[in-house]
Design a protein around this motif. Structure first.
Motif, short mmCIF file in Angstrom:
data_model
loop_
_atom_site.label_atom_id
_atom_site.label_comp_id
_atom_site.label_asym_id
_atom_site.label_seq_id
_atom_site.Cartn_x
_atom_site.Cartn_y
_atom_site.Cartn_z
N GLU A 167 -8.88 0.06 6.91
CA GLU A 167 -8.72 -0.25 5.48
C GLU A 167 -7.69 -1.35 5.28
O GLU A 167 -7.87 -2.25 4.44
CB GLU A 167 -8.32 1.02 4.73
N GLY A 215 0.80 -1.21 0.00
CA GLY A 215 0.00 0.00 0.00
C GLY A 215 0.83 1.26 0.00
O GLY A 215 1.98 1.27 0.43
N LYS A 259 -8.49 -4.97 3.55
CA LYS A 259 -7.74 -5.48 2.40
C LYS A 259 -7.11 -6.84 2.72
O LYS A 259 -7.07 -7.73 1.86
CB LYS A 259 -6.67 -4.48 1.96
N LYS A 263 -9.76 -9.47 2.60
CA LYS A 263 -10.14 -9.73 1.21
C LYS A 263 -9.09 -10.59 0.51
O LYS A 263 -9.41 -11.51 -0.23
CB LYS A 263 -10.31 -8.40 0.47
N LYS A 270 -3.59 -0.29 -4.92
CA LYS A 270 -2.61 -0.27 -3.83
C LYS A 270 -2.52 1.10 -3.15
O LYS A 270 -1.89 1.23 -2.11
CB LYS A 270 -1.23 -0.70 -4.33
N TYR A 309 -4.05 3.63 -0.87
CA TYR A 309 -5.12 3.64 0.12
C TYR A 309 -6.07 4.80 -0.13
O TYR A 309 -5.66 5.90 -0.48
CB TYR A 309 -4.54 3.75 1.53
#
Length: 258
Positions: A247, A179, A251, A254, A206, A208
């Motif tokens: 966040e 990120g 991620k 996910k 990537k 944020y």
């Protein structure tokens, strides 16, 4: 097993240590077991976590020199996460380990002892490509890059991505940029918006969504040895880092679900 993430940028003054400390604190607030490792001889992440760098009985230096096991050098901070601190002693380590076999993997090997005890291990890197920074990048799977949206920051970013590619090829095939976070963000500034658009085009997902604004309280917090969420939890800086941590977790969840 812990997710091990380096906070890195070869350009100084971009909010690297601020991001390391406040991301660690925010993850801890979100009920994650967190270890913050300070790999910068300035010891700013140590001090920003309320741990006095000059009073450390053991530090990252002792771990890299093999003088104590890593578990012995970890301190419980008063702000919700554990700290492996640093001070000026770290500046002399590079010469001491330069001729040692496997010198690039000292931190990675040491972390095997404690990785199962944490959900996240955050490594704050120095703004230079030293053997100490190489040790950090060889030990982690992901890199988060804090970026100030200005022209010179883009130049530094190119250098950093080249460095990450080289370490990935030579030492750590699992290494990747997970990120990029925009720091000291001021949407009123046209250059900020232009650079932000370039970052979005280059990094895509990537980058944020969370941006960390310029915030006076965020700048004041380190002087009190506190992450922003403990210094002024209602400030824009505290809210931004909580959003960033959320966040990051979203991620990660996910990615595991794929």
């Amino acid at each position: 097993m812990a997710e091990i993430i380096a906070i890195a940028n070869q350009k100084g003054g971009v909010g690297k240590t601020t991001t390391a400390v406040n991301l660690a604190a925010s993850l801890a607030v979100l009920k994650k077991r967190v270890l913050l490792i300070d790999m910068d001889p300035q010891g700013n992440a140590t001090m920003g976590s309320g741990v006095q760098k000059n009073d450390l009985l053991y530090s990252i230096t002792d771990v890299l020199l093999g003088e104590v096991p890593i578990s012995t050098a970890i301190y419980q901070s008063e702000v919700g996460y554990k700290v492996l601190g640093s001070n000026r002693d770290l500046a002399g380590v590079e010469l001491a380990i330069a001729d040692q076999d496997g010198r690039e993997y000292i931190l990675r090997n040491a972390l095997e002892e404690v990785a199962a005890n944490f959900d996240y291990i955050i490594v704050d890197c120095a703004p230079s490509l030293s053997l100490i920074t190489v040790n950090a990048l060889a030990a982690v799977k992901g890199v988060i890059i804090p970026m100030q949206c200005e022209y010179y920051a883009l130049e530094g970013l190119a250098d950093l991505t080249q460095t990450i590619d080289k370490i990935q090829q030579a030492l750590n095939p699992d290494l990747e940029i997970v990120g990029v976070v925009r720091t000291m963000y001021d949407a009123r500034n046209a250059l900020t918006r232009d650079v932000s658009a370039e970052l979005e085009q280059y990094f895509g997902p990537k980058l944020y969504e969370t941006v960390v604004p310029r915030n006076v309280r965020l700048a004041e917090a380190p002087a009190h040895g506190l992450p922003i969420i403990y210094f002024e939890k209602s400030s824009k800086g505290a809210i931004a880092y909580l959003h960033l941590a959320a966040e990051l977790l979203k991620k990660a969840k996910k990615a595991k679900g794929k």
